[in-house]
Write a protein that holds these residues in place. Structure first.
Motif, mmCIF file in Angstrom:
data_model
loop_
_atom_site.group_PDB
_atom_site.id
_atom_site.type_symbol
_atom_site.label_atom_id
_atom_site.label_comp_id
_atom_site.label_asym_id
_atom_site.label_seq_id
_atom_site.Cartn_x
_atom_site.Cartn_y
_atom_site.Cartn_z
ATOM 1 N N LEU A 160 0.865 -1.170 0.000
ATOM 2 C CA LEU A 160 0.000 0.000 0.000
ATOM 3 C C LEU A 160 0.905 1.224 0.000
ATOM 4 C CD1 LEU A 160 -2.855 1.201 0.306
ATOM 5 C CD2 LEU A 160 -2.569 0.974 2.770
ATOM 6 N N PHE A 161 0.783 2.049 -1.036
ATOM 7 C CA PHE A 161 1.603 3.254 -1.158
ATOM 8 C C PHE A 161 0.867 4.451 -0.572
ATOM 9 C CE2 PHE A 161 3.178 0.344 -4.292
ATOM 10 C CZ PHE A 161 4.549 0.531 -4.243
ATOM 11 N N ASN A 162 1.570 5.562 -0.403
ATOM 12 C CA ASN A 162 1.021 6.803 0.150
ATOM 13 C C ASN A 162 0.515 6.560 1.575
ATOM 14 O OD1 ASN A 162 0.511 9.560 -0.191
ATOM 15 N ND2 ASN A 162 -1.642 9.186 -0.608
ATOM 16 N N ALA A 163 1.287 5.819 2.355
ATOM 17 C CA ALA A 163 0.855 5.361 3.672
ATOM 18 C C ALA A 163 1.388 6.194 4.830
ATOM 19 C CB ALA A 163 1.289 3.909 3.859
ATOM 20 N N SER A 164 2.085 7.286 4.555
ATOM 21 C CA SER A 164 2.733 8.037 5.637
ATOM 22 C C SER A 164 1.750 8.599 6.660
ATOM 23 C CB SER A 164 3.601 9.158 5.070
ATOM 24 O OG SER A 164 2.816 10.061 4.328
ATOM 25 N N LEU A 201 -9.852 -4.202 6.804
ATOM 26 C CA LEU A 201 -8.793 -3.281 7.233
ATOM 27 C C LEU A 201 -8.025 -2.768 6.029
ATOM 28 C CD1 LEU A 201 -6.946 -1.872 9.276
ATOM 29 C CD2 LEU A 201 -5.663 -4.018 9.438
ATOM 30 N N PHE A 202 -7.645 -3.652 5.115
ATOM 31 C CA PHE A 202 -6.905 -3.233 3.931
ATOM 32 C C PHE A 202 -7.726 -2.246 3.108
ATOM 33 C CE2 PHE A 202 -5.516 -3.611 -0.473
ATOM 34 C CZ PHE A 202 -4.169 -3.312 -0.319
ATOM 35 N N THR A 203 -9.017 -2.508 2.964
ATOM 36 C CA THR A 203 -9.901 -1.612 2.212
ATOM 37 C C THR A 203 -9.943 -0.232 2.857
ATOM 38 O OG1 THR A 203 -11.259 -3.452 1.460
ATOM 39 C CG2 THR A 203 -12.271 -1.266 1.387
ATOM 40 N N GLU A 204 -10.066 -0.184 4.170
ATOM 41 C CA GLU A 204 -10.102 1.094 4.880
ATOM 42 C C GLU A 204 -8.777 1.844 4.719
ATOM 43 O OE1 GLU A 204 -11.095 4.400 6.957
ATOM 44 O OE2 GLU A 204 -12.447 2.857 6.213
ATOM 45 N N LEU A 205 -7.663 1.143 4.852
ATOM 46 C CA LEU A 205 -6.355 1.789 4.690
ATOM 47 C C LEU A 205 -6.179 2.304 3.264
ATOM 48 C CD1 LEU A 205 -4.132 -0.711 6.698
ATOM 49 C CD2 LEU A 205 -4.787 1.611 7.391
ATOM 50 N N LEU A 206 -6.613 1.532 2.293
ATOM 51 C CA LEU A 206 -6.521 1.942 0.890
ATOM 52 C C LEU A 206 -7.365 3.193 0.646
ATOM 53 C CD1 LEU A 206 -5.469 1.330 -1.947
ATOM 54 C CD2 LEU A 206 -7.418 -0.196 -2.262
ATOM 55 N N GLN A 207 -8.560 3.234 1.197
ATOM 56 C CA GLN A 207 -9.425 4.411 1.038
ATOM 57 C C GLN A 207 -8.807 5.644 1.707
ATOM 58 O OE1 GLN A 207 -13.074 2.821 2.637
ATOM 59 N NE2 GLN A 207 -13.800 2.170 0.619
ATOM 60 N N GLN A 208 -8.239 5.456 2.891
ATOM 61 C CA GLN A 208 -7.581 6.582 3.585
ATOM 62 C C GLN A 208 -6.416 7.120 2.766
ATOM 63 O OE1 GLN A 208 -6.448 5.748 7.646
ATOM 64 N NE2 GLN A 208 -8.377 4.682 8.027
#
Length: 62
Positions: free
Chosen positions: A14-18, A50-57
């Protein structure tokens, strides 16, 4: 030829995760914090919600 035959895991990055809060043990966070990589083992449960939520964020910050 099968590129994945016999492989027992897959990496999901997952990129742009900072700006994300990554739960302990979810995956490896890069040294600069811009991506997180989760290694999913064969037979391991994966938290798709969880992955879906992180990706949306992450997408909201683009």
């Amino acid at each position: 030829m099968c590129l994945f035959c016999g492989q027992k895991w897959v990496n999901v990055t997952l990129f742009n995760a900072s700006g994300l809060t990554i739960p302990q043990g979810y995956g490896e966070i890069s040294s600069n914090g811009d991506r997180v990589t989760a290694k999913i083992q064969d037979g391991q449960d994966f938290d798709y919600a969880l992955f879906t939520e992180l990706l949306q964020q992450a997408a909201r910050t683009l």
